[in-house]
Design a protein around this motif. Structure first.
Motif, PDB file in Angstrom:
ATOM      1  N   ALA A 201      74.095 -88.480 -24.149  1.00  0.00           N
ATOM      2  CA  ALA A 201      74.000 -89.531 -23.127  1.00  0.00           C
ATOM      3  C   ALA A 201      75.366 -89.834 -22.524  1.00  0.00           C
ATOM      4  O   ALA A 201      75.500 -90.006 -21.309  1.00  0.00           O
TER       5      ALA A 201
ATOM      6  N   ILE B 200      67.692 -75.995 -18.959  1.00  0.00           N
ATOM      7  CA  ILE B 200      67.392 -76.810 -20.136  1.00  0.00           C
ATOM      8  C   ILE B 200      67.940 -76.101 -21.376  1.00  0.00           C
ATOM      9  O   ILE B 200      67.825 -74.885 -21.509  1.00  0.00           O
TER      10      ILE B 200
ATOM     11  N   GLN C 292      71.741 -85.814 -21.150  1.00  0.00           N
ATOM     12  CA  GLN C 292      70.548 -86.065 -21.965  1.00  0.00           C
ATOM     13  C   GLN C 292      69.275 -85.497 -21.350  1.00  0.00           C
ATOM     14  O   GLN C 292      68.327 -85.162 -22.063  1.00  0.00           O
ATOM     15  N   ASP C 293      69.241 -85.339 -20.033  1.00  0.00           N
ATOM     16  CA  ASP C 293      68.042 -84.807 -19.383  1.00  0.00           C
ATOM     17  C   ASP C 293      67.982 -83.282 -19.424  1.00  0.00           C
ATOM     18  O   ASP C 293      66.930 -82.692 -19.145  1.00  0.00           O
ATOM     19  N   GLN C 294      69.105 -82.653 -19.764  1.00  0.00           N
ATOM     20  CA  GLN C 294      69.133 -81.181 -19.825  1.00  0.00           C
ATOM     21  C   GLN C 294      69.150 -80.650 -21.254  1.00  0.00           C
ATOM     22  O   GLN C 294      69.118 -79.440 -21.459  1.00  0.00           O
TER      23      GLN C 294
ATOM     24  N   GLN D 221      72.445 -87.529 -29.959  1.00  0.00           N
ATOM     25  CA  GLN D 221      71.849 -88.248 -28.829  1.00  0.00           C
ATOM     26  C   GLN D 221      72.879 -89.130 -28.123  1.00  0.00           C
ATOM     27  O   GLN D 221      72.929 -89.193 -26.888  1.00  0.00           O
TER      28      GLN D 221
ATOM     29  N   LYS E  36      67.200 -80.849 -24.877  1.00  0.00           N
ATOM     30  CA  LYS E  36      65.994 -81.275 -25.596  1.00  0.00           C
ATOM     31  C   LYS E  36      66.203 -81.041 -27.088  1.00  0.00           C
ATOM     32  O   LYS E  36      66.368 -79.904 -27.524  1.00  0.00           O
TER      33      LYS E  36
ATOM     34  N   ASP F 210      68.969 -76.518 -12.766  1.00  0.00           N
ATOM     35  CA  ASP F 210      67.651 -76.871 -13.289  1.00  0.00           C
ATOM     36  C   ASP F 210      67.453 -76.367 -14.717  1.00  0.00           C
ATOM     37  O   ASP F 210      66.327 -76.268 -15.205  1.00  0.00           O
TER      38      ASP F 210
END
Length: 212
Positions: free
Chosen positions: A102, A83, A107-109, A98, A111, A81
């Motif tokens: 991907a 980041i 990409q979801d972890q 970016q 920022k 979980d």
């Protein structure tokens, strides 16, 4: 010089191979981006991956994304979980980072923040387990001051380019603000009783700092 090249090749050949996404990013950075030497590269990237895998941080902060190589390496060690926040001043590099975040499915972890780290850091309402400093060398002392209270006790700061092509042991040109920035940072950390630290002579030098 030749012996150094052979030794580096030996180290590379006897370390775990670069994965496909990192290899592609390394290649594209060298082909299409100015100053590709700023990329962490295979061996330093492996060290970043190993360190974060050992620590299993929930929150990582990186100052200086460049094309995203080091962020990808560190993100491999995040908890499920976790980041990673990464800050880059140059908005022209955002697209390549970016793209490879991907490709790696991370990409979801990760920022991304684009802008001045000294302005962005105070807006991050996070407590970090691991912080990687690889931004403007003139600002290292300022970064350190801004991030220190956001680092948990027992957390780590890793600062890159601490030996600065050997200039730290040469006579300093007073117009060379980047070398002066590195020297001031090294002295600040050395005299900070709140931490333990060691300089690793890998590539351009890494300072590993543990907050007590």
């Amino acid at each position: 010089m030749e012996n150094n090249f052979e030794l580096e090749k030996y180290i590379d050949d006897h370390s775990s191979p670069e994965d496909e996404v990192l290899y592609e990013l390394n290649r594209e950075t060298n082909i299409s981006i100015l100053r590709p030497r700023m990329l962490s590269g295979h061996i330093q990237g492996l060290l970043l991956e190993m360190l974060t895998t050992m620590i299993r941080p929930k929150r990582i902060l990186e100052i200086g994304t460049f094309t995203g190589y080091s962020a990808l390496c560190m993100a491999k060690g995040l908890s499920d979980d976790g980041i990673l926040h990464t800050i880059e001043l140059n908005d022209e590099l955002e697209w390549i980072a970016q793209k490879y975040f991907a490709k790696a499915g991370l990409q979801d972890q990760i920022k991304q923040h684009i802008g001045d780290a000294c302005q962005i850091i105070p807006t991050l309402n996070e407590t970090f387990d691991f912080i990687f400093l690889d931004g403007n060398k003139r600002e290292y002392c300022r970064y350190y001051e801004l991030v220190f209270d956001k680092l948990r006790p027992g957390g780590y700061i890793l600062a890159d380019n601490i030996l600065w092509d050997g200039k730290v042991v040469q006579e300093v040109d007073q117009r060379d603000s980047q070398t002066i920035g590195i020297l001031e940072f090294n002295e600040m950390v050395k005299n900070d009783q709140r931490v333990r630290q060691v300089i690793l002579p890998l590539r351009d030098g890494l300072s590993l700092i543990r907050k007590l």
